[in-house]
Design a protein around this motif. Structure first.
Motif, short mmCIF file in Angstrom:
data_model
loop_
_atom_site.label_atom_id
_atom_site.label_comp_id
_atom_site.label_asym_id
_atom_site.label_seq_id
_atom_site.Cartn_x
_atom_site.Cartn_y
_atom_site.Cartn_z
N TYR A 194 112.68 -75.32 42.13
CA TYR A 194 112.39 -76.44 43.14
C TYR A 194 112.05 -77.97 42.49
O TYR A 194 112.40 -78.95 43.11
N ARG A 195 111.67 -77.61 40.99
CA ARG A 195 111.15 -79.23 40.34
C ARG A 195 112.36 -79.91 39.77
O ARG A 195 112.50 -80.79 39.54
N ASP A 196 113.49 -78.69 39.55
CA ASP A 196 114.70 -79.36 39.03
C ASP A 196 115.97 -78.58 39.77
O ASP A 196 116.45 -77.88 39.24
N PRO A 197 116.02 -79.22 41.21
CA PRO A 197 117.13 -78.47 41.72
C PRO A 197 118.45 -78.80 41.30
O PRO A 197 119.44 -78.16 41.60
N GLU A 198 118.75 -79.93 40.65
CA GLU A 198 120.04 -80.44 40.14
C GLU A 198 120.34 -79.28 38.73
O GLU A 198 121.37 -78.92 38.74
N LYS A 199 119.42 -78.86 38.17
CA LYS A 199 119.75 -77.74 37.23
C LYS A 199 120.09 -76.53 37.61
O LYS A 199 120.76 -75.62 37.37
N HIS A 200 119.45 -76.24 38.72
CA HIS A 200 119.28 -74.88 39.50
C HIS A 200 119.85 -74.86 40.77
O HIS A 200 119.35 -74.32 41.78
N TRP A 201 120.85 -75.69 40.99
CA TRP A 201 121.27 -75.96 42.38
C TRP A 201 121.56 -74.77 43.12
O TRP A 201 121.12 -74.63 44.44
N ASP A 202 122.22 -73.43 42.76
CA ASP A 202 122.56 -72.46 43.52
C ASP A 202 121.33 -71.80 43.71
O ASP A 202 121.17 -71.23 45.02
N LEU A 203 120.43 -71.88 43.03
CA LEU A 203 119.16 -70.96 43.20
C LEU A 203 118.30 -71.62 44.14
O LEU A 203 117.56 -71.30 45.10
N TYR A 204 118.37 -73.14 43.94
CA TYR A 204 117.70 -73.94 44.78
C TYR A 204 118.03 -73.70 46.25
O TYR A 204 117.43 -73.58 47.23
N GLU A 205 119.54 -73.48 46.33
CA GLU A 205 119.87 -73.21 47.95
C GLU A 205 119.80 -72.01 48.25
O GLU A 205 119.47 -71.72 49.43
N LEU A 206 119.71 -70.92 47.33
CA LEU A 206 119.33 -69.85 47.72
C LEU A 206 117.88 -69.76 48.49
O LEU A 206 117.73 -68.94 49.16
N GLY A 207 116.94 -70.46 47.68
CA GLY A 207 115.59 -70.55 48.08
C GLY A 207 115.65 -71.10 49.63
O GLY A 207 114.92 -70.42 50.62
N GLU A 208 116.24 -72.04 49.77
CA GLU A 208 116.41 -72.55 51.28
C GLU A 208 117.12 -71.72 52.08
O GLU A 208 116.53 -71.76 53.51
N GLU A 209 118.08 -70.74 51.78
CA GLU A 209 118.61 -70.12 52.84
C GLU A 209 117.85 -68.74 53.37
O GLU A 209 117.63 -68.55 54.32
N LEU A 210 116.75 -68.43 52.29
CA LEU A 210 115.87 -67.53 52.76
C LEU A 210 114.75 -67.92 53.53
O LEU A 210 114.39 -67.34 54.31
N THR A 211 114.41 -69.03 53.22
CA THR A 211 113.44 -70.03 54.02
C THR A 211 113.96 -69.94 55.49
O THR A 211 113.17 -69.92 56.31
N ASP A 212 115.15 -70.57 55.53
CA ASP A 212 115.80 -70.71 56.79
C ASP A 212 115.87 -69.26 57.40
O ASP A 212 115.43 -69.20 58.68
N LEU A 213 115.97 -68.32 56.69
CA LEU A 213 116.02 -66.89 57.58
C LEU A 213 114.91 -66.41 57.86
O LEU A 213 114.66 -65.93 59.04
N GLU A 214 113.78 -66.58 57.17
CA GLU A 214 112.50 -66.07 57.60
C GLU A 214 112.05 -67.01 58.69
O GLU A 214 111.41 -66.48 59.56
N THR A 215 112.13 -68.56 58.67
CA THR A 215 112.01 -69.24 59.73
C THR A 215 112.35 -68.82 61.02
O THR A 215 111.72 -68.65 61.91
N ALA A 216 113.75 -68.37 61.14
CA ALA A 216 114.61 -67.95 62.47
C ALA A 216 113.72 -66.53 62.77
O ALA A 216 113.52 -66.25 63.84
N PHE A 217 113.53 -65.83 61.77
CA PHE A 217 112.96 -64.31 62.07
C PHE A 217 111.39 -64.66 62.51
O PHE A 217 111.16 -63.90 63.73
N ARG A 218 110.84 -65.50 62.04
CA ARG A 218 109.41 -65.87 62.84
C ARG A 218 109.60 -66.23 64.06
O ARG A 218 108.85 -65.86 65.04
N VAL A 219 110.38 -67.07 64.57
CA VAL A 219 110.60 -67.77 65.66
C VAL A 219 110.87 -66.44 66.80
O VAL A 219 110.57 -66.44 67.85
N TRP A 220 112.06 -65.66 66.33
CA TRP A 220 112.09 -64.63 67.14
C TRP A 220 111.12 -63.61 67.44
O TRP A 220 110.77 -63.23 68.51
N ARG A 221 110.28 -63.49 66.37
CA ARG A 221 108.84 -62.53 66.68
C ARG A 221 107.98 -63.32 67.70
O ARG A 221 107.54 -62.42 68.70
N PHE A 222 108.09 -64.43 67.35
CA PHE A 222 107.07 -65.12 68.30
C PHE A 222 107.54 -65.21 69.94
O PHE A 222 106.78 -64.86 70.85
N ARG A 223 108.97 -65.39 70.16
CA ARG A 223 109.18 -65.29 71.26
C ARG A 223 109.08 -63.98 71.98
O ARG A 223 109.24 -63.74 73.09
#
Length: 266
Positions: A194-223
């Motif tokens: 995350y400190r050098d996203p340009e160098k590790h762009w696909d891994l940076y995007e993977l981290g965000e995809e995983l974070t999006d997924l967990e965020t959506a799962f948390r909202v599902w659990r709350f609802r």
């Protein structure tokens, strides 16, 4: 005279709608039971697609096909949004209406959903006690197989290691049935990405995809917990759980802990 067997395949044939639309069998005779059945059947269909996509995403990550895996991960996040909105419909069911057919559920409960269990296992929540309700059931082997496989996050960490990041050996080859334990080294690895996203762009995007997924799962659990509390209050669940109290504890589970922890230090 032509018969139905002579006609070309149509929309109903392709989707097997007679079987799908004939799978609702209310037991109580109460009008509102149909809502409960359709709601949960629709959720199981979305879960089937979620599992289909998660399985493919894990396979792609294991083969270093990172960018193609993003499509499936993004789709699962959108599926979770559909599952969240499904609670909007079920929440129109009042306690009085539910009580009229609840006895007909007997010991049936969403806690027994084998597909939901496999999704949780795929996301890394390997809670051994959840296996008991699947013993002797038709899909027991599917659940056990999901329990014993590396999770989506496990495959992500293996990918980081193959890219040269310092991931502890006991996070790369371990008993996959055990619950995941957070690691400072893993947190540091994600921090480097995350400190050098340009160098590790696909891994940076993977981290965000995983974070999006967990965020959506948390909202599902709350609802989920909010809808259950709205309909039954703090009554025990039909499947033997404590109901809302159990569901509230699930809100504290963090699936990808280092992805959240490293943000504080950025």
């Amino acid at each position: 005279m032509s018969t139905t067997h002579d006609l070309p395949m149509d929309y109903s044939d392709y989707l097997h709608l007679p079987e799908v639309l004939g799978a609702q069998h209310p037991l109580s005779g109460d009008h509102n039971e149909m809502l409960f059945i359709v709601q949960h059947q629709a959720m199981e269909l979305w879960m089937r697609l979620a599992l289909h996509e998660l399985t493919e995403a894990q396979r792609l990550l294991a083969e270093d096909a990172v960018r193609p895996a993003f499509k499936g991960l993004a789709r699962v996040s959108r599926i979770m949004e559909q599952l969240v909105h499904a609670w909007d419909v079920l929440s129109t069911l009042t306690p009085t209406e539910y009580d009229k057919f609840r006895p007909y559920l007997a010991t049936g409960s969403g806690f027994q959903s084998w597909q939901y269990r496999c999704i949780e296992f795929a996301l890394g929540n390997k809670a051994a006690y959840t296996l008991r309700v699947h013993e002797g059931r038709p899909h027991e082997q599917d659940v056990l197989a999901a329990y014993g496989r590396p999770s989506l996050y496990d495959e992500s960490l293996r990918l980081l290691a193959r890219r040269g990041f310092d991931i502890p050996a006991d996070h790369l080859d371990r008993d996959w049935k055990q619950e995941y334990a957070a690691s400072e080294a893993v947190e540091a690895a994600w921090g480097e990405v995350y400190r050098d996203p340009e160098k590790h762009w696909d891994l940076y995007e993977l981290g965000e995809e995983l974070t999006d997924l967990e965020t959506a799962f948390r909202v599902w659990r709350f609802r989920h917990v909010t809808t259950v509390e709205r309909i039954i209050g703090f009554k025990p669940g039909t499947g033997g759980t404590s109901g809302v109290s159990y569901l509230r504890k699930q809100l504290d589970i963090i699936l990808f802990p280092e992805l959240w922890a490293m943000r504080t230090g950025l």
